[in-house]
Design an enzyme around this catalytic site. Sequence first.
Site, PDB file in Angstrom:
ATOM      1  N   PHE A  26       0.840  -1.202   0.000  1.00  0.00           N
ATOM      2  CA  PHE A  26       0.000   0.000   0.000  1.00  0.00           C
ATOM      3  C   PHE A  26       0.870   1.246   0.000  1.00  0.00           C
ATOM      4  CE2 PHE A  26       0.747  -0.790   4.486  1.00  0.00           C
ATOM      5  CZ  PHE A  26       0.892   0.464   5.049  1.00  0.00           C
ATOM      6  N   CYS A  27       0.252   2.349  -0.437  1.00  0.00           N
ATOM      7  CA  CYS A  27       0.924   3.643  -0.502  1.00  0.00           C
ATOM      8  C   CYS A  27      -0.158   4.716  -0.471  1.00  0.00           C
ATOM      9  CB  CYS A  27       1.792   3.744  -1.765  1.00  0.00           C
ATOM     10  SG  CYS A  27       0.888   3.422  -3.298  1.00  0.00           S
ATOM     11  N   THR A  28       0.186   5.938  -0.792  1.00  0.00           N
ATOM     12  CA  THR A  28      -0.779   7.031  -0.656  1.00  0.00           C
ATOM     13  C   THR A  28      -1.951   6.894  -1.621  1.00  0.00           C
ATOM     14  OG1 THR A  28       1.027   8.497  -0.010  1.00  0.00           O
ATOM     15  CG2 THR A  28      -1.058   9.533  -0.628  1.00  0.00           C
TER      16      THR A  28
END
Length: 243
Positions: free
Chosen positions: A182-184
């Site tokens: 996951f990331c922004t």
Amino acid sequence: MDRVLNVSAYLFVPLDDRETLRPLLRERANDLGLKGTILLAEEGINLFLAGDAASVRSFLAELRTDERFASLTTKESWSTDQPFQRMLVKLKHEIIRMDHPTIRPAASRAPAVDAPTLRRWLDQGHDDAGRPVVMLDTRNAFEVEYGTFANAIDWGITKFSQFPDAATEHAAQLEGKTVVSFCTGGIRCEKAAIYLQEAGHPNVMQLDGGILTYFEEVGDAHFEGDCFVFDEREALTPELVAR
């Protein structure tokens, strides 16, 4: 009252006319009074824009008339003030630098898990096949400090190009598990998931739309803190407002 619409979006799609697109997009954004940043690379587009809602949506509607951008989806939030100082359109080698040219998301995406499904997995402690789920934060260390998923793996990288080496060093952490990168907003975790698959991890997924879409769809479940964003708002709460 919030009056500025903020949008972020990316799309992996081959672009062989970046030099032509650059002045056209910059002129149209300026005509509409928008500010932010658009990155153009051979592998696709990445944009962060803010302005009057009608103007932002007009720009996006026009952009999607180009069939290459027809499937572009955005993440929206609101602010009382303009979070950008100017309008930039830049040419880049990659829209997110990984320095790993064999990773081509436009050719083949990694599997994605949507926010409601991920919340259910985290609630029950395993995926639908009974495998333990580990959350892998692919962001830079300073971003993680603002907030992340409970018990997420954080390899403490300071730039995304360090991710492949970190993945090799810590491969044992991921064995036998379903890994959700996951990331922004989705762009880094998409590349990360493909890399991990190619490195031999069979059960890797990306969080579709990243943290911001997760906030929008399920709120703060299993997430601790805020999400760093690259503009003057600095970070957004799970309600998608600046702290």
